[in-house]
Structure formats: structure tokens, C-alpha cells
Design a protein around this motif. Structure first.
Motif, PDB file in Angstrom:
ATOM      1  N   VAL A   1       0.882  -1.161   0.000  1.00  0.00           N
ATOM      2  CA  VAL A   1       0.000   0.000   0.000  1.00  0.00           C
ATOM      3  C   VAL A   1       0.921   1.212   0.000  1.00  0.00           C
ATOM      4  CG1 VAL A   1      -1.793   1.297   1.226  1.00  0.00           C
ATOM      5  CG2 VAL A   1      -1.792  -1.217   1.299  1.00  0.00           C
ATOM      6  N   SER A   2       0.845   1.991  -1.072  1.00  0.00           N
ATOM      7  CA  SER A   2       1.749   3.129  -1.178  1.00  0.00           C
ATOM      8  C   SER A   2       0.973   4.427  -1.319  1.00  0.00           C
ATOM      9  CB  SER A   2       2.705   2.952  -2.362  1.00  0.00           C
ATOM     10  OG  SER A   2       1.996   3.080  -3.571  1.00  0.00           O
ATOM     11  N   GLN A   3       1.707   5.509  -1.275  1.00  0.00           N
ATOM     12  CA  GLN A   3       1.144   6.841  -1.448  1.00  0.00           C
ATOM     13  C   GLN A   3       0.507   6.952  -2.831  1.00  0.00           C
ATOM     14  OE1 GLN A   3       4.141   9.785  -0.798  1.00  0.00           O
ATOM     15  NE2 GLN A   3       2.859  11.475  -1.415  1.00  0.00           N
ATOM     16  N   GLU A   4       1.140   6.338  -3.810  1.00  0.00           N
ATOM     17  CA  GLU A   4       0.654   6.352  -5.193  1.00  0.00           C
ATOM     18  C   GLU A   4      -0.146   5.078  -5.452  1.00  0.00           C
ATOM     19  OE1 GLU A   4       1.018   8.988  -7.190  1.00  0.00           O
ATOM     20  OE2 GLU A   4       2.077   9.951  -5.542  1.00  0.00           O
ATOM     21  N   THR A   5      -1.446   5.156  -5.287  1.00  0.00           N
ATOM     22  CA  THR A   5      -2.323   4.005  -5.462  1.00  0.00           C
ATOM     23  C   THR A   5      -2.586   3.782  -6.946  1.00  0.00           C
ATOM     24  OG1 THR A   5      -3.374   4.507  -3.370  1.00  0.00           O
ATOM     25  CG2 THR A   5      -4.577   3.069  -4.850  1.00  0.00           C
ATOM     26  N   THR A   6      -2.450   2.544  -7.393  1.00  0.00           N
ATOM     27  CA  THR A   6      -2.750   2.206  -8.776  1.00  0.00           C
ATOM     28  C   THR A   6      -4.136   1.583  -8.832  1.00  0.00           C
ATOM     29  OG1 THR A   6      -0.429   1.803  -9.269  1.00  0.00           O
ATOM     30  CG2 THR A   6      -2.042   0.862 -10.788  1.00  0.00           C
ATOM     31  N   LEU A   7      -5.050   2.261  -9.504  1.00  0.00           N
ATOM     32  CA  LEU A   7      -6.391   1.747  -9.703  1.00  0.00           C
ATOM     33  C   LEU A   7      -6.675   1.683 -11.197  1.00  0.00           C
ATOM     34  CD1 LEU A   7      -8.316   3.711  -6.919  1.00  0.00           C
ATOM     35  CD2 LEU A   7      -7.507   1.356  -6.837  1.00  0.00           C
TER      36      LEU A   7
ATOM     37  N   GLU B   1     -10.051   6.179 -15.019  1.00  0.00           N
ATOM     38  CA  GLU B   1      -8.632   5.841 -15.074  1.00  0.00           C
ATOM     39  C   GLU B   1      -7.921   6.311 -13.814  1.00  0.00           C
ATOM     40  OE1 GLU B   1      -4.779   6.662 -17.939  1.00  0.00           O
ATOM     41  OE2 GLU B   1      -6.791   6.843 -18.766  1.00  0.00           O
ATOM     42  N   ASN B   2      -7.230   5.396 -13.176  1.00  0.00           N
ATOM     43  CA  ASN B   2      -6.507   5.634 -11.921  1.00  0.00           C
ATOM     44  C   ASN B   2      -7.409   6.217 -10.826  1.00  0.00           C
ATOM     45  OD1 ASN B   2      -4.121   4.844 -10.863  1.00  0.00           O
ATOM     46  ND2 ASN B   2      -3.027   6.734 -11.313  1.00  0.00           N
ATOM     47  N   GLY B   3      -8.693   5.869 -10.887  1.00  0.00           N
ATOM     48  CA  GLY B   3      -9.625   6.282  -9.844  1.00  0.00           C
ATOM     49  C   GLY B   3      -9.920   7.763  -9.822  1.00  0.00           C
ATOM     50  N   LEU B   4      -9.932   8.409 -10.984  1.00  0.00           N
ATOM     51  CA  LEU B   4     -10.088   9.866 -11.022  1.00  0.00           C
ATOM     52  C   LEU B   4     -11.399  10.354 -10.425  1.00  0.00           C
ATOM     53  CD1 LEU B   4     -11.991  11.175 -13.589  1.00  0.00           C
ATOM     54  CD2 LEU B   4     -10.231  10.005 -14.865  1.00  0.00           C
TER      55      LEU B   4
ATOM     56  N   GLY C   1      -8.399  11.238  -2.790  1.00  0.00           N
ATOM     57  CA  GLY C   1      -7.161  10.552  -2.389  1.00  0.00           C
ATOM     58  C   GLY C   1      -7.396   9.557  -1.274  1.00  0.00           C
ATOM     59  N   GLY C   2      -8.187   9.940  -0.278  1.00  0.00           N
ATOM     60  CA  GLY C   2      -8.477   9.046   0.838  1.00  0.00           C
ATOM     61  C   GLY C   2      -9.307   7.843   0.419  1.00  0.00           C
ATOM     62  N   GLU C   3     -10.243   8.048  -0.499  1.00  0.00           N
ATOM     63  CA  GLU C   3     -11.059   6.940  -0.997  1.00  0.00           C
ATOM     64  C   GLU C   3     -10.197   5.951  -1.775  1.00  0.00           C
ATOM     65  OE1 GLU C   3     -15.284   9.392  -1.353  1.00  0.00           O
ATOM     66  OE2 GLU C   3     -13.950   9.275  -3.097  1.00  0.00           O
ATOM     67  N   LYS C   4      -9.283   6.462  -2.591  1.00  0.00           N
ATOM     68  CA  LYS C   4      -8.366   5.579  -3.328  1.00  0.00           C
ATOM     69  C   LYS C   4      -7.532   4.745  -2.363  1.00  0.00           C
ATOM     70  CE  LYS C   4      -7.461   8.914  -6.946  1.00  0.00           C
ATOM     71  NZ  LYS C   4      -6.413   9.556  -7.736  1.00  0.00           N
TER      72      LYS C   4
ATOM     73  N   LYS D   1      -4.845 -11.274   1.542  1.00  0.00           N
ATOM     74  CA  LYS D   1      -4.522 -12.110   2.699  1.00  0.00           C
ATOM     75  C   LYS D   1      -3.047 -12.516   2.723  1.00  0.00           C
ATOM     76  CE  LYS D   1      -9.193 -13.948   2.725  1.00  0.00           C
ATOM     77  NZ  LYS D   1     -10.024 -15.116   2.472  1.00  0.00           N
ATOM     78  N   SER D   2      -2.175 -11.599   2.393  1.00  0.00           N
ATOM     79  CA  SER D   2      -0.739 -11.907   2.395  1.00  0.00           C
ATOM     80  C   SER D   2      -0.170 -11.776   3.803  1.00  0.00           C
ATOM     81  CB  SER D   2       0.002 -10.989   1.427  1.00  0.00           C
ATOM     82  OG  SER D   2      -0.287  -9.651   1.701  1.00  0.00           O
ATOM     83  N   SER D   3       0.955 -12.414   4.017  1.00  0.00           N
ATOM     84  CA  SER D   3       1.555 -12.436   5.356  1.00  0.00           C
ATOM     85  C   SER D   3       2.508 -11.264   5.597  1.00  0.00           C
ATOM     86  CB  SER D   3       2.289 -13.759   5.574  1.00  0.00           C
ATOM     87  OG  SER D   3       3.267 -13.941   4.573  1.00  0.00           O
ATOM     88  N   ILE D   4       2.903 -10.568   4.530  1.00  0.00           N
ATOM     89  CA  ILE D   4       3.823  -9.433   4.642  1.00  0.00           C
ATOM     90  C   ILE D   4       3.144  -8.208   4.046  1.00  0.00           C
ATOM     91  CG2 ILE D   4       6.066  -8.490   3.955  1.00  0.00           C
ATOM     92  CD1 ILE D   4       7.015 -11.444   3.720  1.00  0.00           C
ATOM     93  N   ILE D   5       3.142  -7.119   4.813  1.00  0.00           N
ATOM     94  CA  ILE D   5       2.524  -5.869   4.365  1.00  0.00           C
ATOM     95  C   ILE D   5       3.611  -4.809   4.268  1.00  0.00           C
ATOM     96  CG2 ILE D   5       0.754  -4.123   4.833  1.00  0.00           C
ATOM     97  CD1 ILE D   5      -0.407  -6.971   4.565  1.00  0.00           C
ATOM     98  N   LEU D   6       3.690  -4.153   3.118  1.00  0.00           N
ATOM     99  CA  LEU D   6       4.615  -3.040   2.914  1.00  0.00           C
ATOM    100  C   LEU D   6       3.793  -1.763   2.777  1.00  0.00           C
ATOM    101  CD1 LEU D   6       6.978  -4.639   0.213  1.00  0.00           C
ATOM    102  CD2 LEU D   6       7.190  -4.742   2.704  1.00  0.00           C
ATOM    103  N   LEU D   7       4.075  -0.792   3.632  1.00  0.00           N
ATOM    104  CA  LEU D   7       3.355   0.485   3.603  1.00  0.00           C
ATOM    105  C   LEU D   7       4.348   1.595   3.295  1.00  0.00           C
ATOM    106  CD1 LEU D   7       1.213   0.046   6.860  1.00  0.00           C
ATOM    107  CD2 LEU D   7       0.546  -0.494   4.513  1.00  0.00           C
ATOM    108  N   ASP D   8       4.167   2.255   2.162  1.00  0.00           N
ATOM    109  CA  ASP D   8       5.076   3.321   1.751  1.00  0.00           C
ATOM    110  C   ASP D   8       4.338   4.657   1.786  1.00  0.00           C
ATOM    111  OD1 ASP D   8       7.133   4.837   0.771  1.00  0.00           O
ATOM    112  OD2 ASP D   8       7.228   3.856  -1.182  1.00  0.00           O
TER     113      ASP D   8
END
Length: 192
Positions: A44-50, A97-100, A104-107, A119-126
Motif C-alpha cells: 500500500v503506497s502513497q501512489e495508489t494504482t487503480l 482511469e486511476n480512480g479519477l 485521495g483518501g477513498e483511493k 490475505k498476504s503475510s507481509i505488508i509493505l506500507l510506503d
């Protein structure tokens, strides 16, 4: 500029290491199939890809076999359900496109729902809560707390308040670790 995101991107092998080794459970990430490695990681990063698709399909992207019940459950856990229910076609609303069509909070909340359904065991938050207003940040932080419960989580953050409950915090400066410890230790002892 200190290398935080670069380090994070080494874990799912978006970049290859030039030297050294990264291990998960005493196994080098270079000895694991890249697909296996990435299946065990959610980012989960600052730049969300939708995608220019429905809310439902954007959440389900991380788990194509997810049921309607699972999608609704992660929408509620990620604090997305309330705003989704207000959309014209609810979960079947096309987001552009890209959740326009989303804030930002909804994305971010859709991105968190996607990570939950994987359901992954490792979470990366950027920088997952940067550039959000304080009310939205509180909702996102609550969703992140649910997402990361009982998971190995690596968080990149500028603000110490974001990582207050971390077991161990590393302070980077110019690509080097200059201090480490828990929140209280760093508040008292770190000069960086």
C-alpha cells in the motif's frame, strides 16, 4: 531522499540487489520464485494504482476468487463501505482511469481493501497516510491497523506518530541507518 522507498522496493524484487542479501524466514528472496514472493506481499503506497473499472473489480484484482461477502467484508474493514454505498452504482461504479472519480483518501481505502482481500503475510506500507487531511488520515490509520494485525509489516514514514506502535524503528539518513529502537527510545535519544 534517504533511500527508504528504494529499500522497500527491494523486498518484492522490483529492483535487484547489487550486493548483500535480503532474507525472509532465513531464506534469500533471490532463491524464491518471484511469483511466490510477490504472492506473499501486499503493498500500500502513497501512489495508489487503480484501474478504469468498477470498485468491486479494483478490490478483487488482488484475489480473483474473492466472494461478494469477502469484498463487502474488506470494504467495511477498510472504512470504504460507507462511501461506496453512496456512489451511484455502489460496488459496480466505474471509477475512471486511476480512480479519477475518487478522492485521495477513498483511493487509499480501496488500496487497503485490496491488500486485505489478498490475505498476504507481509505488508509493505510506503507513506500510506501522507498528503491526507487529519480526518481522512484517522480513517486510513484505523484501516491500516486492521490490515497489519498479526502480519509482518514494514512501514516507510516521515512522521514518527505514524509508526508509534512499531516494534523497531530504523532512522535513515543519506542511505545509512543512523539509529534504531522503539518510539520512546528514539524520541528521547535520536538527534536526527
Amino acid at each position: 531522499g534517504s533511500g527508504k522507498s528504494t529499500i522497500l522496493n527491494l523486498i518484492p524484487r522490483f529492483y535487484q540487489t547489487q550486493s548483500g542479501n535480503i532474507e525472509i524466514d532465513n531464506q534469500s528472496i533471490n532463491e524464491v520464485k518471484i511469483e511466490t514472493l510477490r504472492n506473499s506481499i501486499s503493498l500500500v503506497s502513497q501512489e495508489t494504482t487503480l484501474f478504469d473499472d468498477t470498485i468491486k473489480n479494483n478490490i478483487k484484482y488482488a484475489n480473483e476468487f474473492a466472494t461478494e461477502e469477502e469484498i463487502i467484508k474488506v470494504a467495511k474493514l477498510s472504512n470504504s463501505y460507507e462511501f461506496i454505498e453512496k456512489l451511484p452504482n455502489k460496488f459496480n461504479t466505474l471509477i475512471g482511469e486511476n480512480g479519477l472519480r475518487l478522492s485521495g483518501g477513498e483511493k487509499q481505502r480501496i488500496s487497503i481493501a485490496r491488500a486485505m482481500i489478498k490475505k498476504s503475510s507481509i505488508i509493505l506500507l510506503d507513506e500510506a497516510t501522507s498528503s491526507l487531511d487529519s480526518e481522512t488520515e484517522a480513517k486510513i490509520q484505523e484501516a491500516l491497523n486492521t490490515l497489519t494485525k498479526n502480519k509482518t509489516t514494514i512501514v516507510i514514514a516521515h512522521r514518527l506518530s505514524t509508526i508509534h506502535n512499531a516494534d523497531k524503528i530504523f532512522v535513515l539518513k543519506s542511505g545509512n541507518i543512523v539509529d534504531s529502537g522503539d518510539h520512546d527510545y528514539l524520541i528521547s535519544n535520536c538527534n536526527e
